[in-house]
Enzyme design. Structure first.
Site, PDB file in Angstrom:
ATOM      1  N   SER A 135      49.844  38.606  38.200  1.00 28.75           N
ATOM      2  CA  SER A 135      50.547  37.324  38.230  1.00 28.75           C
ATOM      3  C   SER A 135      51.882  37.427  37.494  1.00 28.75           C
ATOM      4  CB  SER A 135      49.685  36.246  37.565  1.00 28.75           C
ATOM      5  OG  SER A 135      49.686  36.424  36.156  1.00 28.75           O
ATOM      6  N   THR A 136      52.747  36.437  37.704  1.00 25.29           N
ATOM      7  CA  THR A 136      54.032  36.432  36.975  1.00 25.29           C
ATOM      8  C   THR A 136      53.739  36.399  35.465  1.00 25.29           C
ATOM      9  OG1 THR A 136      54.050  34.051  37.381  1.00 25.29           O
ATOM     10  CG2 THR A 136      55.527  35.370  38.709  1.00 25.29           C
TER      11      THR A 136
ATOM     12  N   HIS B 255      40.132  48.298  34.872  1.00 23.17           N
ATOM     13  CA  HIS B 255      41.043  48.234  36.028  1.00 23.17           C
ATOM     14  C   HIS B 255      40.723  49.337  37.038  1.00 23.17           C
ATOM     15  CE1 HIS B 255      43.155  45.083  34.037  1.00 23.17           C
ATOM     16  NE2 HIS B 255      43.714  45.842  33.119  1.00 23.17           N
TER      17      HIS B 255
ATOM     18  N   GLY C 234      39.034  43.542  32.117  1.00 23.49           N
ATOM     19  CA  GLY C 234      39.106  43.856  30.695  1.00 23.49           C
ATOM     20  C   GLY C 234      37.779  43.609  30.001  1.00 23.49           C
ATOM     21  N   ARG C 235      37.186  42.436  30.268  1.00 23.24           N
ATOM     22  CA  ARG C 235      35.910  42.107  29.617  1.00 23.24           C
ATOM     23  C   ARG C 235      34.784  43.030  30.065  1.00 23.24           C
ATOM     24  NH1 ARG C 235      36.083  36.153  31.260  1.00 23.24           N
ATOM     25  NH2 ARG C 235      37.867  36.976  32.411  1.00 23.24           N
ATOM     26  N   TRP C 236      34.827  43.431  31.321  1.00 22.30           N
ATOM     27  CA  TRP C 236      33.828  44.377  31.840  1.00 22.30           C
ATOM     28  C   TRP C 236      33.848  45.659  31.002  1.00 22.30           C
ATOM     29  CZ3 TRP C 236      34.089  49.353  33.777  1.00 22.30           C
ATOM     30  CH2 TRP C 236      32.997  49.804  34.524  1.00 22.30           C
TER      31      TRP C 236
ATOM     32  N   ARG D  98      36.685  33.221  42.615  1.00 18.33           N
ATOM     33  CA  ARG D  98      37.164  33.764  41.342  1.00 18.33           C
ATOM     34  C   ARG D  98      35.994  34.372  40.602  1.00 18.33           C
ATOM     35  NH1 ARG D  98      41.731  32.039  37.162  1.00 18.33           N
ATOM     36  NH2 ARG D  98      41.413  33.716  35.684  1.00 18.33           N
TER      37      ARG D  98
ATOM     38  N   GLU E 294      37.383  25.996  50.121  1.00 18.34           N
ATOM     39  CA  GLU E 294      36.145  25.891  49.356  1.00 18.34           C
ATOM     40  C   GLU E 294      36.292  26.835  48.163  1.00 18.34           C
ATOM     41  OE1 GLU E 294      33.634  23.840  49.929  1.00 18.34           O
ATOM     42  OE2 GLU E 294      34.692  23.047  51.681  1.00 18.34           O
TER      43      GLU E 294
ATOM     44  N   TRP F  98      53.103  39.614  33.225  1.00 22.74           N
ATOM     45  CA  TRP F  98      54.206  40.379  32.616  1.00 22.74           C
ATOM     46  C   TRP F  98      54.198  40.239  31.098  1.00 22.74           C
ATOM     47  CZ3 TRP F  98      56.056  44.016  35.434  1.00 22.74           C
ATOM     48  CH2 TRP F  98      56.301  43.849  36.799  1.00 22.74           C
TER      49      TRP F  98
ATOM     50  N   LEU G  97      42.993  43.504  60.342  1.00 26.26           N
ATOM     51  CA  LEU G  97      42.918  42.772  59.076  1.00 26.26           C
ATOM     52  C   LEU G  97      44.293  42.727  58.426  1.00 26.26           C
ATOM     53  CD1 LEU G  97      41.427  41.593  56.518  1.00 26.26           C
ATOM     54  CD2 LEU G  97      41.007  43.952  55.831  1.00 26.26           C
TER      55      LEU G  97
ATOM     56  N   ASP H 131      39.146  38.769  38.627  1.00 23.70           N
ATOM     57  CA  ASP H 131      39.278  38.636  37.176  1.00 23.70           C
ATOM     58  C   ASP H 131      38.091  39.266  36.439  1.00 23.70           C
ATOM     59  OD1 ASP H 131      40.541  37.865  34.851  1.00 23.70           O
ATOM     60  OD2 ASP H 131      39.731  35.829  34.869  1.00 23.70           O
TER      61      ASP H 131
HETATM   62  C1  IPE Z   1      44.669  35.767  36.991  1.00 24.32           C
HETATM   63  O1  IPE Z   1      43.942  36.366  35.971  1.00 24.32           O
HETATM   64  C2  IPE Z   1      45.573  36.778  37.615  1.00 24.32           C
HETATM   65  C3  IPE Z   1      44.916  37.866  38.306  1.00 24.32           C
HETATM   66  C4  IPE Z   1      43.642  38.003  38.543  1.00 24.32           C
HETATM   67  C5  IPE Z   1      45.812  38.854  38.816  1.00 24.32           C
HETATM   68  P1  IPE Z   1      44.373  36.213  34.447  1.00 24.32           P
HETATM   69  O2  IPE Z   1      43.339  36.923  33.658  1.00 24.32           O
HETATM   70  O3  IPE Z   1      45.773  36.665  34.266  1.00 24.32           O
HETATM   71  O4  IPE Z   1      44.325  34.635  34.248  1.00 24.32           O
HETATM   72  P2  IPE Z   1      44.095  33.756  32.942  1.00 24.32           P
HETATM   73  O5  IPE Z   1      45.083  34.233  31.929  1.00 24.32           O
HETATM   74  O6  IPE Z   1      42.696  33.996  32.502  1.00 24.32           O
HETATM   75  O7  IPE Z   1      44.297  32.345  33.398  1.00 24.32           O
HETATM   76  C1  IPE Z   2      41.986  40.978  36.090  1.00 27.14           C
HETATM   77  O1  IPE Z   2      41.261  41.347  34.981  1.00 27.14           O
HETATM   78  C2  IPE Z   2      43.103  41.942  36.416  1.00 27.14           C
HETATM   79  C3  IPE Z   2      44.448  41.451  36.102  1.00 27.14           C
HETATM   80  C4  IPE Z   2      44.766  40.247  35.708  1.00 27.14           C
HETATM   81  C5  IPE Z   2      45.537  42.403  36.257  1.00 27.14           C
HETATM   82  P1  IPE Z   2      41.768  41.018  33.505  1.00 27.14           P
HETATM   83  O2  IPE Z   2      42.610  42.153  33.030  1.00 27.14           O
HETATM   84  O3  IPE Z   2      42.389  39.691  33.451  1.00 27.14           O
HETATM   85  O4  IPE Z   2      40.395  41.016  32.701  1.00 27.14           O
HETATM   86  P2  IPE Z   2      39.961  39.985  31.571  1.00 27.14           P
HETATM   87  O5  IPE Z   2      40.093  38.614  32.154  1.00 27.14           O
HETATM   88  O6  IPE Z   2      40.866  40.201  30.412  1.00 27.14           O
HETATM   89  O7  IPE Z   2      38.532  40.325  31.282  1.00 27.14           O
HETATM   90 MG    MG Z   3      41.678  37.809  33.132  1.00 32.56          MG
END
Ligand code: IPE
Ligand code: IPE
Ligand code: MG
Length: 245
Positions: free
Chosen positions: A64-65, A36, A22-24, A187, A206, A68, A130, A19
């Site tokens: 994740s679902t 990404h 986007g913020r990075w 995470r 853990e 979408w 692996l 995760d």
């Molecule tokens: C969880 O991240 C899903 C993936 C890393 C693929 P999200 O960014 O979608 O989760 P929320 O919305 O912060 O819970």
């Molecule tokens: C995780 O990074 C990648 C996916 C969920 C596809 P994010 O895209 O969720 O990045 P943030 O959480 O918005 O920074």
């Molecule tokens: Mg995210």
């Protein structure tokens, strides 16, 4: 302090919620998509290190679902990135004895992504060093819903009796049927939540949360997480004394 990783105390199954892409990017004044693309470089480095260390199962939450519900354009770029990465990394998977396994509602993905996944999974299916599992269009509640429906169907057809339905039968109906339970779940990005990932499989995992955004999560960060993991006591309900005899 030097962090020495004990090769005999590694998790067998490491799962990661990747995760913060986007913020990075936003922090750097860049478009989210660049987060990404840089995240893909982290995937490559982490897979390489997991392989070097000899961890046999790595599961990555990639889409994740609920993802979408993101803007169509971001979804499109993510899907393209997926196809591109599968193509460019295919030879490396073969050379390094890595098996690709995809979990989630793969049928919901664009046909071009499905074809690429099927191709790479098929060609790497006999690899043994692996098991690299990618969770795509994955939701743990959906996985459990499917498992329950399939079990009920089998009970109805008399393929299995209700009395036989136990935890091992439930396991066999999950996408992760061929994987062991998760030992360590990481995470990145500072969020402390599970976001519908592997709910059943993390019962005794853990949990490790780091503020580092996924594109910055590289070898050193992985070592920090593993070192932290190795210094915990996993009791599985027992007392400390029982564990240390
Ligand atoms: C969880 O991240 C899903 C993936 C890393 C693929 P999200 O960014 O979608 O989760 P929320 O919305 O912060 O819970
Ligand atoms: C995780 O990074 C990648 C996916 C969920 C596809 P994010 O895209 O969720 O990045 P943030 O959480 O918005 O920074
Ligand atoms: Mg995210």
């Amino acid at each position: 302090m030097k962090k020495n990783i004990d090769k005999y105390k590694l998790p067998k199954h490491l799962a990661i919620i990747m995760d913060g892409n986007g913020r990075w990017a936003e922090k750097k004044g860049l478009k989210r998509i660049l987060g990404h693309t840089n995240g893909v470089d982290s995937v490559k480095e982490i897979v390489e290190e997991v392989l070097n260390l000899g961890i046999p199962y790595l599961t990555l939450y990639a889409f994740s679902t609920d993802n979408w519900n993101r803007p169509k354009k971001e979804i499109g770029t993510l899907m393209n990135l997926l196809i591109k990465s599968l193509r460019s990394e295919f030879e490396k998977l073969l050379e390094n004895n890595i098996r690709l396994n995809a979990i989630g509602d793969i049928s919901a993905l664009p046909k071009s992504v499905q074809n690429e996944i099927n191709h790479v999974s098929e060609k790497t299916k006999n690899n043994t060093k692996l098991v690299l599992t990618i969770a795509l269009s994955y939701g743990a509640r959906e996985e459990l819903e499917n498992a329950i429906k399939n079990i009920l169907r089998e009970v109805k057809n008399n393929t299995i009796s209700m009395e036989k339905v136990d935890q091992s039968i439930i396991n066999k109906h999950l996408y992760t049927r061929n994987l062991p339970d998760v030992d360590l779940l990481i995470r990145t990005s500072g969020e402390k939540r599970i976001s519908n990932f592997l709910l059943w499989q993390i019962a005794y995992a853990e949990l490790y949360f780091t503020k580092v955004y996924w594109p910055d999560f590289r070898k050193k960060e992985l070592h920090n997480a593993l070192f932290n993991y190795q210094n915990r006591e996993r009791r599985f309900g027992k007392t400390s004394k029982q564990i240390n005899i």
